[in-house]
Design a protein around this motif. Structure first.
Motif, PDB file in Angstrom:
ATOM      1  N   ILE A   1     -14.797  29.479  19.168  1.00  0.00           N
ATOM      2  CA  ILE A   1     -15.101  28.453  18.168  1.00  0.00           C
ATOM      3  C   ILE A   1     -15.249  27.113  18.887  1.00  0.00           C
ATOM      4  O   ILE A   1     -14.277  26.556  19.390  1.00  0.00           O
ATOM      5  CB  ILE A   1     -13.991  28.367  17.104  1.00  0.00           C
ATOM      6  N   GLN A   2     -16.443  26.587  18.922  1.00  0.00           N
ATOM      7  CA  GLN A   2     -16.726  25.383  19.687  1.00  0.00           C
ATOM      8  C   GLN A   2     -16.584  24.130  18.825  1.00  0.00           C
ATOM      9  O   GLN A   2     -16.913  24.131  17.639  1.00  0.00           O
ATOM     10  CB  GLN A   2     -18.145  25.446  20.263  1.00  0.00           C
ATOM     11  N   HIS A   3     -16.052  23.062  19.459  1.00  0.00           N
ATOM     12  CA  HIS A   3     -15.952  21.739  18.826  1.00  0.00           C
ATOM     13  C   HIS A   3     -15.224  21.803  17.480  1.00  0.00           C
ATOM     14  O   HIS A   3     -15.678  21.259  16.477  1.00  0.00           O
ATOM     15  CB  HIS A   3     -17.335  21.116  18.648  1.00  0.00           C
ATOM     16  N   LEU A   4     -14.094  22.480  17.476  1.00  0.00           N
ATOM     17  CA  LEU A   4     -13.288  22.587  16.255  1.00  0.00           C
ATOM     18  C   LEU A   4     -12.732  21.216  15.886  1.00  0.00           C
ATOM     19  O   LEU A   4     -12.069  20.563  16.695  1.00  0.00           O
ATOM     20  CB  LEU A   4     -12.148  23.576  16.478  1.00  0.00           C
ATOM     21  N   ASP A   5     -12.988  20.787  14.661  1.00  0.00           N
ATOM     22  CA  ASP A   5     -12.558  19.462  14.200  1.00  0.00           C
ATOM     23  C   ASP A   5     -11.447  19.634  13.167  1.00  0.00           C
ATOM     24  O   ASP A   5     -11.692  19.710  11.965  1.00  0.00           O
ATOM     25  CB  ASP A   5     -13.744  18.712  13.598  1.00  0.00           C
ATOM     26  N   LEU A   6     -10.204  19.709  13.639  1.00  0.00           N
ATOM     27  CA  LEU A   6      -9.069  19.950  12.747  1.00  0.00           C
ATOM     28  C   LEU A   6      -8.823  18.785  11.806  1.00  0.00           C
ATOM     29  O   LEU A   6      -8.413  18.981  10.658  1.00  0.00           O
ATOM     30  CB  LEU A   6      -7.816  20.242  13.571  1.00  0.00           C
ATOM     31  N   LEU A   7      -9.063  17.564  12.290  1.00  0.00           N
ATOM     32  CA  LEU A   7      -8.833  16.381  11.462  1.00  0.00           C
ATOM     33  C   LEU A   7     -10.047  16.026  10.611  1.00  0.00           C
ATOM     34  O   LEU A   7      -9.936  15.227   9.683  1.00  0.00           O
ATOM     35  CB  LEU A   7      -8.466  15.183  12.334  1.00  0.00           C
ATOM     36  N   GLY A   8     -11.186  16.603  10.904  1.00  0.00           N
ATOM     37  CA  GLY A   8     -12.400  16.298  10.164  1.00  0.00           C
ATOM     38  C   GLY A   8     -12.788  17.359   9.162  1.00  0.00           C
ATOM     39  O   GLY A   8     -13.869  17.286   8.561  1.00  0.00           O
TER      40      GLY A   8
END
Length: 248
Positions: free
Chosen positions: A97-104
């Motif tokens: 999973i690339q560029h996972l944005d947990l806060l976004g």
């Protein structure tokens, strides 16, 4: 100009306010039990007599609490950055999973903030639990061992009842602190995405200093105060009820 209860009427008729209440309660319900469990587990581990370098480990676990929440939030904001952060990088390496944005992401943003706050604060509550554990007489455990009581039964019937005042203190202050969550939301998400992390305190800030609606922000503050009092009283009443049952 005195406007009576107009701000309160506007407040309770606002869908955004209901979202803020739900977000705040979700944060509190998730954070308070989780920080208690993590702090208790580490306190039980670091209370063992056979553990080497116990002083070092206690200091290491307490260290995040000493760090300012502002500094911690900025650091975690970099660590969780989809393009530069270490955690998204390693998640990408392990899972693809690339560029996972947990806060976004709306579904993960609040949970991520809760976990960061637990990491930041559990050391303080761990120290309180350690003080409570060291106040329990070892003769109780020795007598229980002679009667063939196992480890779980010692924890259930000796440790937990002896730590009840500590549990009440930590739960009350944990819940009060969770209702006041602001710094990490302000720095890491600014209430987003799509109001997924907007809490009551953050809304008070934006209404008062962003929109200049001091009366409306004051109404929000009184509602938050009442919510905090209700939750604190519920914890105290529940504790008193359990104590009466034990005496009976």
């Amino acid at each position: 100009m005195f406007v009576g209860f107009r701000n309160y009427a506007k407040l309770f008729g606002n869908a955004d306010f209901r979202t803020d209440v739900i977000n705040t309660l979700f944060y509190a319900v998730l954070y308070a039990p989780l920080v208690v469990i993590v702090a208790l587990l580490f306190a039980l581990l670091l209370n063992r007599k056979d553990l080497k370098f116990v002083g070092f480990f206690r200091t290491f676990m307490f260290l995040p609490y000493v760090i300012s929440m502002t500094v911690a939030a900025i650091a975690w904001d970099f660590i969780l950055s989809p393009s530069l952060g270490l955690i998204p990088y390693w998640i990408g390496k392990l899972t693809g999973i690339q560029h996972l944005d947990l806060l976004g992401t709306s579904s993960t943003a609040m949970i991520t903030i809760v976990l960061i706050t637990v990491w930041k604060n559990f050391g303080y509550f761990m120290v309180i639990f350690l003080a409570g554990l060291q106040g329990i007489s070892q003769e109780l455990y020795e007598a229980a061992a002679l009667d063939g009581v196992n480890t779980w039964q010692k924890f259930r019937y000796i440790t937990v009842p002896a730590l009840r005042p500590t549990f009440v203190y930590i739960m009350i202050f944990g819940l009060i602190g969770s209702f006041q969550v602001f710094d990490q939301v302000f720095i890491m998400t600014s209430g987003g995405p799509d109001r997924a992390t907007e809490t009551i305190v953050y809304r008070i800030y934006t209404e008062a200093f962003g929109n200049g609606k001091l009366g409306y922000a004051s109404a929000l503050s009184y509602v938050l105060l009442i919510m905090t009092l209700i939750v604190g009283l519920c914890v105290l009443v529940n504790n008193a009820h359990h104590e009466k049952e034990e005496i009976a």
